[in-house]
Enzyme design. Sequence first.
Site, PDB file in Angstrom:
ATOM      1  N   HIS A   1       0.412  -1.086   0.268  1.00  0.00           N
ATOM      2  CA  HIS A   1       0.481  -0.259   0.324  1.00  0.00           C
ATOM      3  C   HIS A   1       0.585   1.670   0.060  1.00  0.00           C
ATOM      4  CE1 HIS A   1      -3.472  -2.336   0.453  1.00  0.00           C
ATOM      5  NE2 HIS A   1      -3.265  -2.489   1.790  1.00  0.00           N
TER       6      HIS A   1
ATOM      7  N   VAL B   1       5.959 -22.201  21.317  1.00  0.00           N
ATOM      8  CA  VAL B   1       6.417 -21.578  21.826  1.00  0.00           C
ATOM      9  C   VAL B   1       5.493 -21.597  23.033  1.00  0.00           C
ATOM     10  CG1 VAL B   1       6.450 -19.639  23.293  1.00  0.00           C
ATOM     11  CG2 VAL B   1       7.998 -19.836  21.518  1.00  0.00           C
TER      12      VAL B   1
ATOM     13  N   LYS C   1     -10.803  -1.877   3.950  1.00  0.00           N
ATOM     14  CA  LYS C   1     -10.758  -1.157   2.934  1.00  0.00           C
ATOM     15  C   LYS C   1     -12.022  -1.538   1.680  1.00  0.00           C
ATOM     16  CE  LYS C   1      -5.433  -0.696   3.401  1.00  0.00           C
ATOM     17  NZ  LYS C   1      -5.144  -1.388   4.913  1.00  0.00           N
TER      18      LYS C   1
ATOM     19  N   ILE D   1      -1.080  -6.512  13.968  1.00  0.00           N
ATOM     20  CA  ILE D   1      -1.238  -6.113  12.279  1.00  0.00           C
ATOM     21  C   ILE D   1      -1.553  -6.891  12.191  1.00  0.00           C
ATOM     22  CG2 ILE D   1       1.741  -6.531  11.458  1.00  0.00           C
ATOM     23  CD1 ILE D   1       2.279  -4.971  13.994  1.00  0.00           C
TER      24      ILE D   1
ATOM     25  N   SER E   1      -3.746  -5.383   8.288  1.00  0.00           N
ATOM     26  CA  SER E   1      -3.491  -4.422   6.733  1.00  0.00           C
ATOM     27  C   SER E   1      -3.055  -3.115   7.409  1.00  0.00           C
ATOM     28  CB  SER E   1      -5.002  -4.510   6.197  1.00  0.00           C
ATOM     29  OG  SER E   1      -4.268  -4.231   4.839  1.00  0.00           O
TER      30      SER E   1
ATOM     31  N   CYS F   1       4.076 -28.884 -14.130  1.00  0.00           N
ATOM     32  CA  CYS F   1       2.943 -28.285 -13.592  1.00  0.00           C
ATOM     33  C   CYS F   1       2.126 -27.607 -15.301  1.00  0.00           C
ATOM     34  CB  CYS F   1       3.412 -27.340 -11.987  1.00  0.00           C
ATOM     35  SG  CYS F   1       1.360 -26.210 -12.739  1.00  0.00           S
TER      36      CYS F   1
ATOM     37  N   CYS G   1       0.037 -25.898 -15.900  1.00  0.00           N
ATOM     38  CA  CYS G   1      -1.241 -24.397 -16.016  1.00  0.00           C
ATOM     39  C   CYS G   1      -0.243 -23.405 -15.734  1.00  0.00           C
ATOM     40  CB  CYS G   1      -1.845 -24.842 -14.919  1.00  0.00           C
ATOM     41  SG  CYS G   1      -3.205 -25.887 -14.670  1.00  0.00           S
TER      42      CYS G   1
ATOM     43  N   CYS H   1      -6.067 -26.131 -12.478  1.00  0.00           N
ATOM     44  CA  CYS H   1      -6.906 -27.442 -12.078  1.00  0.00           C
ATOM     45  C   CYS H   1      -6.480 -28.087 -11.326  1.00  0.00           C
ATOM     46  CB  CYS H   1      -5.934 -28.656 -13.320  1.00  0.00           C
ATOM     47  SG  CYS H   1      -3.984 -29.383 -12.803  1.00  0.00           S
TER      48      CYS H   1
ATOM     49  N   CYS I   1      -0.614 -32.488 -11.928  1.00  0.00           N
ATOM     50  CA  CYS I   1       0.878 -32.527 -11.042  1.00  0.00           C
ATOM     51  C   CYS I   1       1.236 -32.583  -9.400  1.00  0.00           C
ATOM     52  CB  CYS I   1       1.896 -31.427 -11.348  1.00  0.00           C
ATOM     53  SG  CYS I   1       0.634 -29.483 -10.396  1.00  0.00           S
TER      54      CYS I   1
HETATM   55  C1  LIG Z   1      -7.374 -11.259   3.935  1.00  0.00           C
HETATM   56  C2  LIG Z   1      -6.475 -10.385   4.133  1.00  0.00           C
HETATM   57  C3  LIG Z   1      -5.383  -9.244   3.165  1.00  0.00           C
HETATM   58  C4  LIG Z   1      -4.603  -8.694   3.744  1.00  0.00           C
HETATM   59  N1  LIG Z   1      -4.176  -8.253   2.584  1.00  0.00           N
HETATM   60  C5  LIG Z   1      -2.796  -6.857   2.747  1.00  0.00           C
HETATM   61  C6  LIG Z   1      -2.559  -6.059   1.591  1.00  0.00           C
HETATM   62  O1  LIG Z   1      -2.982  -6.548   0.336  1.00  0.00           O
HETATM   63  N2  LIG Z   1      -1.271  -5.547   2.366  1.00  0.00           N
HETATM   64  C7  LIG Z   1      -0.843  -5.731   3.503  1.00  0.00           C
HETATM   65  O2  LIG Z   1       0.049  -4.884   4.009  1.00  0.00           O
HETATM   66  N3  LIG Z   1      -1.240  -6.648   4.245  1.00  0.00           N
HETATM   67  C8  LIG Z   1      -2.252  -7.139   4.402  1.00  0.00           C
HETATM   68  N4  LIG Z   1      -2.711  -7.957   5.195  1.00  0.00           N
HETATM   69  C9  LIG Z   1      -1.989  -7.688   6.122  1.00  0.00           C
HETATM   70  C10 LIG Z   1      -1.010  -8.627   6.171  1.00  0.00           C
HETATM   71  O3  LIG Z   1      -1.358 -10.075   5.905  1.00  0.00           O
HETATM   72  C11 LIG Z   1      -0.738  -8.539   7.820  1.00  0.00           C
HETATM   73  O4  LIG Z   1      -0.908  -8.014   9.276  1.00  0.00           O
HETATM   74  C12 LIG Z   1       0.555  -9.631   8.480  1.00  0.00           C
HETATM   75  O5  LIG Z   1       0.589 -11.023   7.872  1.00  0.00           O
HETATM   76  C13 LIG Z   1       0.826  -9.936   9.360  1.00  0.00           C
HETATM   77  O6  LIG Z   1       1.607 -10.777   9.985  1.00  0.00           O
HETATM   78  P1  LIG Z   1       1.888 -11.300  10.868  1.00  0.00           P
HETATM   79  O7  LIG Z   1       3.937 -12.112  10.712  1.00  0.00           O
HETATM   80  O8  LIG Z   1       2.312 -10.408  12.467  1.00  0.00           O
HETATM   81  O9  LIG Z   1       1.821 -12.508  11.023  1.00  0.00           O
HETATM   82  P2  LIG Z   1       1.564 -14.255  10.794  1.00  0.00           P
HETATM   83  O10 LIG Z   1       1.708 -14.537   9.413  1.00  0.00           O
HETATM   84  O11 LIG Z   1       0.546 -14.837  11.289  1.00  0.00           O
HETATM   85  O12 LIG Z   1       3.399 -15.265  12.229  1.00  0.00           O
HETATM   86  C14 LIG Z   1       3.066 -14.869  12.806  1.00  0.00           C
HETATM   87  C15 LIG Z   1       2.800 -16.377  13.093  1.00  0.00           C
HETATM   88  O13 LIG Z   1       3.537 -16.610  14.472  1.00  0.00           O
HETATM   89  C16 LIG Z   1       3.304 -18.526  14.731  1.00  0.00           C
HETATM   90  N5  LIG Z   1       3.068 -18.714  16.139  1.00  0.00           N
HETATM   91  C17 LIG Z   1       1.908 -18.096  16.578  1.00  0.00           C
HETATM   92  N6  LIG Z   1       2.110 -18.809  18.113  1.00  0.00           N
HETATM   93  C18 LIG Z   1       3.373 -19.012  18.316  1.00  0.00           C
HETATM   94  C19 LIG Z   1       3.405 -19.884  18.815  1.00  0.00           C
HETATM   95  N7  LIG Z   1       2.823 -19.959  19.962  1.00  0.00           N
HETATM   96  N8  LIG Z   1       5.705 -20.132  19.106  1.00  0.00           N
HETATM   97  C20 LIG Z   1       5.307 -19.960  17.752  1.00  0.00           C
HETATM   98  N9  LIG Z   1       5.376 -19.779  16.811  1.00  0.00           N
HETATM   99  C21 LIG Z   1       4.544 -18.900  16.749  1.00  0.00           C
HETATM  100  C22 LIG Z   1       2.450 -18.567  13.346  1.00  0.00           C
HETATM  101  O14 LIG Z   1       2.267 -19.355  12.988  1.00  0.00           O
HETATM  102  C23 LIG Z   1       2.152 -17.670  12.117  1.00  0.00           C
HETATM  103  O15 LIG Z   1       3.396 -18.113  11.091  1.00  0.00           O
HETATM  104  C24 LIG Z   1      -4.078  -8.513   4.621  1.00  0.00           C
HETATM  105  C25 LIG Z   1      -4.658  -9.614   6.082  1.00  0.00           C
HETATM  106  C26 LIG Z   1      -5.969 -10.342   5.400  1.00  0.00           C
HETATM  107  C27 LIG Z   1      -6.141 -11.413   6.414  1.00  0.00           C
END
Ligand SMILES: Cc1cc2nc3c(=O)[nH]c(=O)nc-3n(C[C@H](O)[C@H](O)[C@H](O)COP(=O)(O)OP(=O)(O)OC[C@H]3O[C@@H](n4cnc5c(N)ncnc54)[C@H](O)[C@@H]3O)c2cc1C
Length: 477
Positions: A50, A173, A251, A336, A338, A401, A403, A436, A441
Amino acid sequence: MLYDVVIIGGGIVGTSIARELSRYNLRIALLEKETELAFGVSKSNSGIIHPGTQNPPGSLKGCLCVQGNTLMRKLSKELGFDFKEVGELIVAFTEEEIARLRQLKKEAEALGVPRTRIVDGRWLKAHEPNLSGKALVALYAPTAGIVSPYRVAYDLAENAGRNGVEIRTHTRVEGIAPAGLFQFEVATSSGIFKTRYLINSAGLHADDVARMAGIDDFTVRPRKGEEFLLDKKRHYLTNHVIFPLPTKISKGVLVIKTSDGNPMIGPTAEDISDKEDLSTSDAGLAKVLTEARKLVPSIDENDIIAYFAGLRPVAGDDFIIRHEDKVPGLVTVAGIQSPGLTSAPAIALMVAGILKKKGLALKKKLLFHKKRKHAIHLFEIPLSRTKKLIKKDAGYGEIVCRCEMVSAKEVRDAICHGAKTMDGIKFRTRAQAGRCHGSFCTTRIMKILAEETKKQVTEVTKRGRGSELVKEDRANG
Ligand SMILES: Cc1cc2nc3c(=O)[nH]c(=O)nc-3n(C[C@H](O)[C@H](O)[C@H](O)COP(=O)(O)OP(=O)(O)OC[C@H]3O[C@@H](n4cnc5c(N)ncnc54)[C@H](O)[C@@H]3O)c2cc1C
């Protein structure tokens, strides 16, 4: 072993922090509960970088989004992932919406979003021919971009690993015991990790992890977004990412260009209580189709090839990024939602700053491997280059693959770069992601994965333990 920093969570935020901190002389571990990184929220999003519009002025997420948009371009050059600057249009259909659009422009300018302008109906007809004829004007933000979100996370993690970060998947954790000032014992499913600083970037579970350390003043609530992927033959549906005016909680439903070529429509925004509920629904589909067709009327339900849902980790209106003074050494990175993908590189810088302020010595390494070689994807390159590659390695000529035009060599490379599951291969290469859905694949890729990892085909999983694809028939030998 005593680590300087342990990062909990291997999504886009945790991998960005790991890569940023890997510049310094530090002993770092990244702990992820799933079989592979980026299997949480970071695998199910829209992939938009964004520009920073649609964030309240003065919000932390707005500031980090604008900064993240700039940093993501630099990262794409260093790590070799694709970043396409396609621009976004926020479209107004009524006089009342035009007034709100002007306000959005002012707010974007206050946040420092560069080069925004209002474009009129004539401009829209010339530059976005499939847009509804009812569109009056739009706010154009040219700096919006698109990336493959999981590939960014994998590339960050691979580079962090090359610079010495220990990446531990399958490591959940389960408990955190403060063992004195700036000392933690982190109990996990793979043993105890002792560390001086601890970063909680556990996405949807950041509140559960915080409670393990005695912090209980925030709750993460999932906000579901259902998205629908269209066939690649509609690649040219739009030239920009198209937005309606934002709602109070999201959004709105967008028409999205994606970095791999399939347009996407969605997401919905529904507050739910179950952090594991990734179901899609007929109601979600109906809502998204209706809303998306207001923007681009020619969208056809028959072009939809895949459905998925993601859960935004919401903890209030803004991101929570702070040192926990009650638990010295603990940094929380929660809520965290969007634009978390966009903001991740800026969040990483902010976290490094907090650690430094709290006494961690950030001494640069003499040798930091800044660059990573771009992975080869046949679907991105001209046929003339493919022919040259096949001459060098026949594996490029063995298309597994059809496709998505992915070769056996690309699948093997993905495994060599860390893919352990069928989904891990799909996210890295796009094999099985076409129309597909892997009908042709899947078995071939399973065999390659079994061969390369020296396992039985019965041990191959879709996304980790419990998702095995083939069952052994013991009764019949
Ligand atoms: C539908 C949708 C569309 C979006 N579109 C956009 C976009 O276009 N642009 C944008 O900027 N943002 C977008 N976002 C927001 C963005 O995807 C998130 O803000 C971002 O992915 C968050 O990342 P994260 O690393 O905080 O979370 P995560 O990717 O969930 O990472 C956290 C990790 O912690 C791990 N975890 C949890 N508990 C434990 C534990 N006890 N021990 C060890 N590991 C653990 C989980 O398995 C996970 O892998 C969108 C979100 C959604 C849902």
